[in-house]
Design an enzyme around this catalytic site. Sequence first.
Site, PDB file in Angstrom:
ATOM      1  N   HIS A 177      -0.822   2.287  -7.133  1.00  0.00           N
ATOM      2  CA  HIS A 177      -1.680   3.107  -6.168  1.00  0.00           C
ATOM      3  C   HIS A 177      -1.634   2.897  -4.757  1.00  0.00           C
ATOM      4  CE1 HIS A 177      -4.522   4.593  -9.505  1.00  0.00           C
ATOM      5  NE2 HIS A 177      -4.219   3.289 -10.051  1.00  0.00           N
TER       6      HIS A 177
ATOM      7  N   LYS B  30       7.653   6.315  -0.296  1.00  0.00           N
ATOM      8  CA  LYS B  30       8.061   5.243   0.134  1.00  0.00           C
ATOM      9  C   LYS B  30       7.188   4.542   1.176  1.00  0.00           C
ATOM     10  CE  LYS B  30      10.804   7.013   4.017  1.00  0.00           C
ATOM     11  NZ  LYS B  30      12.154   7.226   4.545  1.00  0.00           N
TER      12      LYS B  30
END
Length: 205
Positions: free
Chosen positions: A135, A169
């Site tokens: 998450h 990312k």
Amino acid sequence: MVYKYKKMISDIRQDLAKYAEQYQHNSSKPANMLSVLIHSPAFYVVASYRILYWLKMSQERSGSHILKILFLGLRIITNAYSMLVVKIQITHWPEIGPGLYLSNKGGIIIGPKRIGANCVIHHNVTIGVNRTRDHPEIGDNFWIGHNSVICGQVIKDNVIVMPNTIVGKNIPEGVVIKGNPGKIVRKEIENSRFLSNSAYSLKDE
């Protein structure tokens, strides 16, 4: 974590102030609190989440059956309003800092571990898990434009995610991200230029 009643009230007040700020930018009318409350249905989603989070933490700490019943009843009502009326869903009970703005246009699904203070999330945004079920963790002074997606990464403080951007990312502090896949298009943004009164406060509301 202990989420105290006074902290909840303080957070809601700062959320309301953030909605007033955004309302002022996107309307020619004065940003009095009555106008903000009438024209900002998403504020009630944010406020109800604060109350539910407080009830959840209080019930787990005390074991009170009354608080549990109150929590479950309010959760049913607020979930129906959030998903059916405003079309906003907050999942996995993230810790959310004060001064949160969620677009009144809805289409928002957010399920991070944490969202910092003073954050703006526009419509049709998804913040969720990646392939490894991680998450996202989002820092302070975060701004994300419409139709963008963040998948399971760490976003540092003072980050702007431009509209129609896919972030997959980790993102360092103080940058602008744009594109699919998202790339850094500007570094070293000054905190004073964030959210309000900045070149990136797009009037898409």
